[in-house]
Design an enzyme around this catalytic site. Structure first.
Site, mmCIF file in Angstrom:
data_model
loop_
_atom_site.group_PDB
_atom_site.id
_atom_site.type_symbol
_atom_site.label_atom_id
_atom_site.label_comp_id
_atom_site.label_asym_id
_atom_site.label_seq_id
_atom_site.Cartn_x
_atom_site.Cartn_y
_atom_site.Cartn_z
ATOM 1 N N GLU A 98 2.003 6.333 -7.659
ATOM 2 C CA GLU A 98 0.973 6.794 -8.185
ATOM 3 C C GLU A 98 0.961 8.317 -7.556
ATOM 4 O O GLU A 98 1.173 9.551 -8.700
ATOM 5 C CB GLU A 98 -0.099 6.953 -7.504
ATOM 6 N N TYR A 137 1.090 -0.915 0.118
ATOM 7 C CA TYR A 137 0.062 -0.280 0.129
ATOM 8 C C TYR A 137 0.577 0.898 -0.170
ATOM 9 O O TYR A 137 0.936 2.577 -0.734
ATOM 10 C CB TYR A 137 -1.311 -0.357 1.171
#
Length: 241
Positions: free
Chosen positions: A170, A163
């Site tokens: 991103e 995560y």
């Protein structure tokens, strides 16, 4: 937030069904999850093969983009599943999660070809692929009532590392896109115009990056609580304010 690991916040609702769903819905969900598992496995194989042949990540995105866009866009069906009530998940939450992924694929990486060879793109692609193979296989075996422990373990442990890495990939990709967006003015609407409104995609992307800051810790710690609940049987009682 685009990383699919954050879907750990809703998967218990999807897979702990208080009301049994119909046979047709079960068959469809099983087919859907098998198809998505296979799709991401194809992507994983294609990525490994490309790197083994080229010994570089440059050009990787271009080689897999059609498959990636197809299967990521196909995930919009999860909104239909929620709307029809065949999975016990909020349409709003699922919509944010799926749309953020599609946004990263179509409106960032696909639209700005200059950033497709960034290492950050490789980072979130690897994270997404591992996560989705684990997630969809978890759903599949759960629907079949035959969930191997190693898949359950992977579902609730790999996110601890994946995560943060996915979010970093991103954010770095969006950051790399900013100079090109500012230079070209893409997706921006300047005044004056017939609509009498303005929109600056550059500042919109900055706002999106800032949006990660409050969301990441909330989602991450919620997932940790889910992990302790599923793997260790701990019960958490929400206190009233």
């Amino acid at each position: 937030m685009a990383s699919s690991e954050d879907e750990g916040s809703v998967e218990e609702k999807e897979n702990t069904r208080k009301k049994p769903i119909g046979a047709v819905a079960t068959v469809w969900l099983t087919f859907y999850n098998i198809a998505m598992t296979a799709g991401w496995l194809v992507l994983a194989i294609a990525m490994c093969r490309f790197y083994m042949e080229k010994r570089t990540h440059k050009g990787l995105y271009k080689s897999i983009q059609k498959t990636l866009k197809f299967f990521q866009t196909f995930a919009l069906l999860e909104l239909v599943h929620c709307a029809l009530g065949i999975v016990r998940t909020s349409v709003l939450v699922t919509g944010v999660q799926v749309s953020s992924r599609i946004f990263m694929v179509w409106f960032i990486t696909n639209s700005i070809k200059q950033i497709q060879n960034e290492q950050s793109v490789l980072l979130f692609l690897v994270v997404w692929t591992v996560t989705e193979i684990t997630r969809y296989s978890y759903y599949t075996f759960n629907l079949l009532n035959h969930l191997p422990y190693f898949i359950k373990w992977a579902r609730y442990n790999l996110f601890i590392v994946l995560y943060p890495l996915g979010v970093a990939g991103e954010l770095l990709t969006i950051y790399a896109a900013l100079p090109y967006v500012r230079k070209t003015g893409m997706y921006s609407l300047r005044l004056p115009n017939k609509y009498n409104v303005s929109f600056d995609y550059y500042y919109f992307l900055i706002a999106v990056m800032c949006f990660y800051v409050p969301l990441f810790p909330q989602l991450y710690f919620h997932m940790l609580r889910q992990r302790r609940k599923v793997l260790h049987g701990e019960v958490f009682v929400e206190k009233d304010d």
